[in-house]
Write a protein that holds these residues in place. Structure first.
Motif, PDB file in Angstrom:
ATOM      1  N   LEU A 265      -4.537  -3.292  -4.662  1.00 36.91           N
ATOM      2  CA  LEU A 265      -4.162  -4.405  -3.788  1.00 36.91           C
ATOM      3  C   LEU A 265      -5.127  -5.576  -3.967  1.00 36.91           C
ATOM      4  CD1 LEU A 265      -2.346  -5.528  -1.536  1.00 36.91           C
ATOM      5  CD2 LEU A 265      -3.924  -4.503   0.118  1.00 36.91           C
ATOM      6  N   ALA A 266      -6.419  -5.279  -4.096  1.00 38.18           N
ATOM      7  CA  ALA A 266      -7.406  -6.343  -4.324  1.00 38.18           C
ATOM      8  C   ALA A 266      -7.135  -7.055  -5.647  1.00 38.18           C
ATOM      9  CB  ALA A 266      -8.825  -5.760  -4.312  1.00 38.18           C
TER      10      ALA A 266
ATOM     11  N   LEU B  93       0.824  -1.223   0.000  1.00 38.30           N
ATOM     12  CA  LEU B  93       0.000   0.000   0.000  1.00 38.30           C
ATOM     13  C   LEU B  93       0.854   1.267   0.000  1.00 38.30           C
ATOM     14  CD1 LEU B  93      -3.022  -1.011   2.269  1.00 38.30           C
ATOM     15  CD2 LEU B  93      -3.062  -0.469  -0.178  1.00 38.30           C
TER      16      LEU B  93
ATOM     17  N   GLY C 209      -5.307   2.691  -4.407  1.00 34.44           N
ATOM     18  CA  GLY C 209      -4.358   1.786  -3.772  1.00 34.44           C
ATOM     19  C   GLY C 209      -5.001   0.508  -3.271  1.00 34.44           C
ATOM     20  N   PRO C 210      -6.059   0.592  -2.422  1.00 37.28           N
ATOM     21  CA  PRO C 210      -6.744  -0.631  -1.981  1.00 37.28           C
ATOM     22  C   PRO C 210      -7.328  -1.442  -3.133  1.00 37.28           C
ATOM     23  CG  PRO C 210      -7.306   1.212  -0.559  1.00 37.28           C
ATOM     24  CD  PRO C 210      -6.529   1.787  -1.702  1.00 37.28           C
ATOM     25  N   ASP C 211      -7.844  -0.747  -4.142  1.00 40.62           N
ATOM     26  CA  ASP C 211      -8.395  -1.470  -5.291  1.00 40.62           C
ATOM     27  C   ASP C 211      -7.296  -2.219  -6.037  1.00 40.62           C
ATOM     28  OD1 ASP C 211     -10.733  -2.004  -7.018  1.00 40.62           O
ATOM     29  OD2 ASP C 211      -9.541  -0.954  -8.521  1.00 40.62           O
TER      30      ASP C 211
ATOM     31  N   PRO D 228      -7.330  -6.926   8.351  1.00 41.38           N
ATOM     32  CA  PRO D 228      -6.838  -5.595   7.956  1.00 41.38           C
ATOM     33  C   PRO D 228      -5.319  -5.577   7.804  1.00 41.38           C
ATOM     34  CG  PRO D 228      -7.443  -5.634  10.287  1.00 41.38           C
ATOM     35  CD  PRO D 228      -7.911  -6.932   9.703  1.00 41.38           C
ATOM     36  N   GLY D 229      -4.853  -4.739   6.870  1.00 41.74           N
ATOM     37  CA  GLY D 229      -3.420  -4.496   6.731  1.00 41.74           C
ATOM     38  C   GLY D 229      -2.632  -5.589   6.046  1.00 41.74           C
TER      39      GLY D 229
ATOM     40  N   ASP E 191      -1.019  -6.385   3.243  1.00 41.99           N
ATOM     41  CA  ASP E 191      -0.470  -5.957   1.958  1.00 41.99           C
ATOM     42  C   ASP E 191       0.957  -6.429   1.753  1.00 41.99           C
ATOM     43  OD1 ASP E 191       0.742  -4.327   3.829  1.00 41.99           O
ATOM     44  OD2 ASP E 191       0.690  -2.534   2.561  1.00 41.99           O
TER      45      ASP E 191
ATOM     46  N   GLY F  27      -8.902   5.689  -3.260  1.00 38.27           N
ATOM     47  CA  GLY F  27      -9.331   4.297  -3.348  1.00 38.27           C
ATOM     48  C   GLY F  27      -8.538   3.464  -4.323  1.00 38.27           C
TER      49      GLY F  27
END
Length: 701
Positions: free
Chosen positions: A531-532, A508, A527-529, A559-560, A562, A525
């Motif tokens: 990562l997914a 992240l 970065g999280p997307d 959570p977390g 990454d 959003g």
């Protein structure tokens, strides 16, 4: 039983289309037959430059008679329902239907439909023209005077003839009676265009193969490949050389000839001063020839000044004129390559960087020069993480794309990176910088080698992270099967680089850094997307190695998560834990607790996430579970913090007995509301304890 022989004879079919076309022909014909109830014993399709052929063995001469009972409406039903039934069943009136009585449903009409089986010959005459007309060529054409007419036949190249015969081995096969655009199916084909061009009459597959062999046509593409490979090896061996084998080229050349004849040619030894990959690319791309190498005692490949070519002719002069013609072309091409090699080395790679400003990488992401600047900054930042020298990682990143504007890469784009390595070595760059220039594109696919040199890893990661961040910034993500920018490949490259090299790389912050370098970056959003997206690629990667996708989901749900290396290690430890009896039983208990909580929380409209009150424990099993949970959660937390996932699993394993005892002796939904709420809170504590290592609710069965 009867067999079908089908041949579609045309002008030259491109080699790259032949194998797929043969498979399409087999599938289209056999699927159409099976759909109509005609089963067969076996089917095999073939392709040569001028023909597609299909042999379907063991077909019945006639389809089976069909008797079907079709239930209709009740007696006395509305006329519209009755008329629909009669039409669908093909009946003239209700007197042709039977009335059947059912104790529960009453009386209703039943139609008995009997269809006699059709002759296979008639069915073939029906399906084959439609298959020919609708054949799924990637590219096709129309020709002749009829090409302007609506519905004119389209084929990859002009279609000249059709052979279609059907019959048993013991009788004379019959012609399948059909025509396509005036081309009548018959028994006549043709042999090799030059060696045996005359007509050949064939009526069954057993005669077809030897007739083609006599007419200098090897029908089976795999056999042509085998002939080429063995003859090329023998020619090389006779010269004291070795063949540099190339499966892709072998497949292509086998699709260019019907009667393969291998010959050997040579070129001047002075051209061996050119890098061997350039020689190979030149001879392969321009002449479809195989290069040869001299035996080496030190393991290094040294090309010989010779090559193997494959002719489609048995020449009267033994192929001397063919060899001489190929040698002239190879000599000219190698002269061009030598000129490119000499010219490119006169300009240092760093001096070529300004030219990258004129090359647009993507209209929304700027030029290649801007991209190089971003990659260089990322590579420098990543260098300490992967154990690389920061200055050399940045230097390699700045030079990595410079060969894109060289003459050699302009002629042979597939040599990008490799030529940069050669030019960097020529100008005295450090070996790790040279290696990184070549290796930063890797891995290109699942079977490609993963770089392990720290500088190469830093630049390769930077290149792929910039690519992913850039296209996420402009919202150009893969959709369905479409991935025009190879982003799935880039994501898999990041995963393999991290896992192969054991890199601790929280993603992240790196995504945020890479996205921040793009003016087009939109919102927090991305970065999280992203990562997914990598999580999905990781699931595919691990699943191919035998890991369970639900365990990956269970870890990523926390959570977390990454750090891909830690995710994989946690998944591996979780898998080993669940393979044991303690793990399986604890999973069952945890799932039971989660199900009860979900139902009760939904019913009550509240979450039972407060700590359970020890003063409300009425049974010893409650106290035992609470004590075990306190100990297990603390030990599991310490183990996870120390990245000891096996230790975390061992800490959870002590919960098995108290969980089993709790569910055996304790009624969760007690009549006393306070007691019930406290027991639900205890179940929530169990769920929270297991979430120290994974979300057990995501684990299947």
């Amino acid at each position: 039983m009867p067999d079908l022989l089908l041949e579609l004879f045309s002008e030259e079919i491109p080699a790259r289309m032949q194998r797929r076309a043969a498979e399409d022909l087999r599938k289209l014909v056999t699927d159409a037959l099976v759909e109509r109830g005609f089963l067969y014993e076996g089917a095999r399709a073939f392709a040569t430059p001028r023909r597609l052929a299909l042999h379907v063995a063991g077909l019945p001469a006639r389809g089976q008679d069909v008797r079907e009972e079709r239930k209709g409406p009740r007696v006395g039903a509305p006329d519209a329902a009755v008329q629909g039934f009669l039409k669908g069943a093909g009946l003239a009136g209700l007197d042709q239907a039977r009335v059947v009585s059912d104790p529960k449903k009453g009386e209703f009409y039943v139609a008995v439909i009997e269809r006699p089986g059709r002759d296979t010959l008639d069915v073939l005459a029906e399906i084959l023209p439609a298959i020919v007309r609708g054949f799924p060529w990637p590219k096709s054409m129309r020709w002749g005077a009829a090409s302007a007419e609506p519905g004119a036949l389209r084929w990859v190249r002009p279609l000249h003839g059709i052979v279609a015969s059907f019959g048993p081995e013991t009788e004379t096969p019959e012609r399948v009676p059909f025509a396509v655009d005036g081309i009548e199916a018959g028994f006549v084909t043709h042999g090799h265009r030059f060696l045996a061009p005359g007509p050949i009459e064939v009526r069954r597959f057993a005669d077809y193969l030897p007739a083609l062999e006599r007419a200098k046509v090897v029908l089976d593409a795999d056999r042509r490949k085998d002939i080429i490979l063995h003859d090329a090896r023998d020619l090389a061996f006779a010269r004291g050389l070795e063949l540099v084998e190339d499966d892709g080229l072998l497949e292509e050349v086998a699709g260019l000839v019907e009667w393969p004849v291998t010959l050997i040619g040579s070129f001047e030894e002075r051209f061996l001063a050119i890098p061997p990959e350039v020689i190979r690319a030149t001879i392969r791309a321009n002449q479809k020839c195989f290069v040869l190498r001299a035996p080496s005692s030190d393991g290094r490949e040294r090309l010989a000044n010779a090559f193997v070519l494959v002719s489609n002719l048995v020449a009267s002069d033994g192929g001397a004129a063919i060899v001489a013609g190929n040698e002239r072309v190879v000599r000219a091409r190698l002269s061009d390559a030598a000129f490119f090699w000499d010219t490119d080395r006169k300009v240092p790679l760093a001096d070529r960087l300004p030219k990258l400003e004129s090359i647009v990488f993507h209209e929304k992401l700027g030029t290649q020069y801007a991209r190089v600047e971003r990659i260089a900054a990322l590579a420098r930042a990543l260098a300490p993480v992967v154990g690389a020298d920061a200055d050399r990682a940045e230097r390699a990143a700045r030079l990595a794309k410079a060969d894109l504007v060289t003459e050699m890469v302009g002629e042979f784009p597939e040599l990008q990176g490799l030529m940069g390595r050669y030019y960097a070595a020529e100008q005295g760059e450090p070996p790790e910088v040279c290696a990184a220039i070549e290796e930063h594109y890797k891995p290109l696919g699942p079977g490609d080698r993963v770089p392990t040199a720290p500088v190469s890893v830093a630049v390769a990661l930077a290149d792929k992270l910039d690519t992913l961040a850039g296209f996420w910034a402009i919202d150009e993500k893969p959709t369905g099967s479409k991935d025009p920018y190879a982003l799935r490949r880039a994501a898999l490259g990041v995963i393999r680089l991290v896992l192969t090299n054991g890199i601790r790389l929280p993603l992240l912050p790196r995504f945020a850094e890479a996205l921040g370098a793009h003016a087009a970056a939109s919102g927090a959003g991305a970065g999280p997307d992203l990562l997914a997206f990598l999580a999905d690629r990781l699931k595919v990667h691990l699943r191919e190695q035998g890991a369970r996708h639900d365990l990956i989901d269970a870890v990523f749900a926390l959570p977390g998560q990454d750090d891909l290396l830690m995710v994989v290690r946690r998944v591996e430890a979780l898998g080993r834990f669940l393979d044991g009896e303690d793990g399986r039983n604890l999973l069952a208990g945890t799932r039971r607790a989660a199900n009860i909580l979900r139902i009760e929380e939904k019913k009550d409209g509240r979450a039972y996430d407060a700590a359970p009150d020890p003063a409300l424990f009425a049974l010893a099993e409650e106290r035992a579970l609470a004590a075990a949970l306190d100990t297990a959660r603390a030990e599991a937390g310490r183990a996870v913090a120390g990245e000891d996932f096996e230790g975390a699993m061992r800490a959870l394993s002590v919960l098995r007995a108290p969980v089993d005892a709790f569910f055996d002796k304790v009624t969760v939904n007690a009549d006393d509301p306070a007691l019930r709420a406290n027991r639900l809170a205890l179940l929530n504590a169990l769920r929270a304890a297991t979430r120290e290592v994974a979300d057990f609710s995501r684990i299947e069965g």
